[in-house]
Design a protein around this motif. Structure first.
Motif, short mmCIF file in Angstrom:
data_model
loop_
_atom_site.label_atom_id
_atom_site.label_comp_id
_atom_site.label_asym_id
_atom_site.label_seq_id
_atom_site.Cartn_x
_atom_site.Cartn_y
_atom_site.Cartn_z
N ALA A 1 8.76 11.61 0.91
CA ALA A 1 9.67 11.36 2.04
C ALA A 1 8.92 10.71 3.20
O ALA A 1 9.46 9.83 3.87
CB ALA A 1 10.32 12.67 2.49
N ALA A 2 7.68 11.11 3.43
CA ALA A 2 6.87 10.50 4.49
C ALA A 2 6.60 9.03 4.17
O ALA A 2 6.64 8.17 5.07
CB ALA A 2 5.56 11.25 4.67
N CYS A 3 6.37 8.74 2.90
CA CYS A 3 6.19 7.34 2.49
C CYS A 3 7.45 6.53 2.78
O CYS A 3 7.38 5.41 3.29
CB CYS A 3 5.87 7.25 1.00
N ALA A 4 8.61 7.11 2.46
CA ALA A 4 9.87 6.42 2.70
C ALA A 4 10.06 6.14 4.20
O ALA A 4 10.52 5.06 4.58
CB ALA A 4 11.03 7.24 2.16
N ALA A 5 9.69 7.09 5.03
CA ALA A 5 9.81 6.91 6.48
C ALA A 5 8.89 5.78 6.96
O ALA A 5 9.28 4.97 7.80
CB ALA A 5 9.49 8.21 7.21
N ASP A 6 7.69 5.73 6.41
CA ASP A 6 6.76 4.66 6.81
C ASP A 6 7.23 3.30 6.30
O ASP A 6 7.09 2.30 7.00
CB ASP A 6 5.35 4.97 6.31
N VAL B 1 1.30 4.19 -3.11
CA VAL B 1 1.17 5.63 -2.91
C VAL B 1 2.49 6.33 -3.27
O VAL B 1 2.50 7.37 -3.92
CB VAL B 1 0.72 5.96 -1.47
N SER B 2 3.61 5.72 -2.89
CA SER B 2 4.92 6.28 -3.24
C SER B 2 5.07 6.41 -4.75
O SER B 2 5.56 7.43 -5.25
CB SER B 2 6.05 5.38 -2.72
N ASN B 3 4.64 5.38 -5.46
CA ASN B 3 4.73 5.41 -6.92
C ASN B 3 3.90 6.56 -7.50
O ASN B 3 4.33 7.21 -8.45
CB ASN B 3 4.27 4.08 -7.51
N TRP B 4 2.72 6.79 -6.91
CA TRP B 4 1.87 7.88 -7.38
C TRP B 4 2.59 9.22 -7.20
O TRP B 4 2.63 10.04 -8.11
CB TRP B 4 0.53 7.89 -6.63
N TYR B 5 3.17 9.43 -6.00
CA TYR B 5 3.88 10.69 -5.75
C TYR B 5 5.08 10.84 -6.69
O TYR B 5 5.31 11.92 -7.23
CB TYR B 5 4.33 10.79 -4.29
N ALA B 6 5.83 9.79 -6.90
CA ALA B 6 6.99 9.85 -7.79
C ALA B 6 6.56 10.20 -9.22
O ALA B 6 7.21 11.02 -9.90
CB ALA B 6 7.75 8.52 -7.77
N LEU C 1 0.83 -1.21 0.00
CA LEU C 1 0.00 0.00 0.00
C LEU C 1 0.86 1.25 0.00
O LEU C 1 0.60 2.20 -0.76
CB LEU C 1 -0.92 0.00 1.22
N VAL C 2 1.88 1.27 0.84
CA VAL C 2 2.78 2.43 0.91
C VAL C 2 3.51 2.59 -0.43
O VAL C 2 3.64 3.70 -0.95
CB VAL C 2 3.78 2.31 2.08
#
Length: 82
Positions: A47-52, A17-22, A13-14
């Motif tokens: 960056a928040a996705c990466a932290a999660d 969402v990360s892919n969408w932001y990228a 899931l994360v």
């Protein structure tokens, strides 16, 4: 949270969402007039996705995994409408 979610499912899931932001960052950079504020926001969210993701790779408790999964499932639905 009482619902059990595997760390792998939460990571997916994360990652979605990360892919969408990228993708949005690339589109914004490639646009005729990139919006620096939007780029900044997108980068902060990425960056928040990466932290999660890091939290999930380490020793997140089942409750933390479920909370992250719920948050990203909701965000994925929200972003899908944009």
């Amino acid at each position: 949270m009482s619902e059990h979610v595997s760390p792998e499912a939460a990571k997916q899931l994360v990652q979605d969402v990360s892919n969408w932001y990228a993708e949005q960052i690339m589109k914004e950079r490639d646009s005729a007039g990139p919006d620096s504020e939007r780029l900044k926001t997108l980068k902060e969210e990425l960056a928040a996705c990466a932290a999660d993701l890091l939290a999930l790779q380490e020793d997140a408790s089942p409750d933390e995994v479920a909370e992250i999964a719920a948050r990203y499932a909701a965000r994925s639905q929200e972003l899908g409408g944009q």
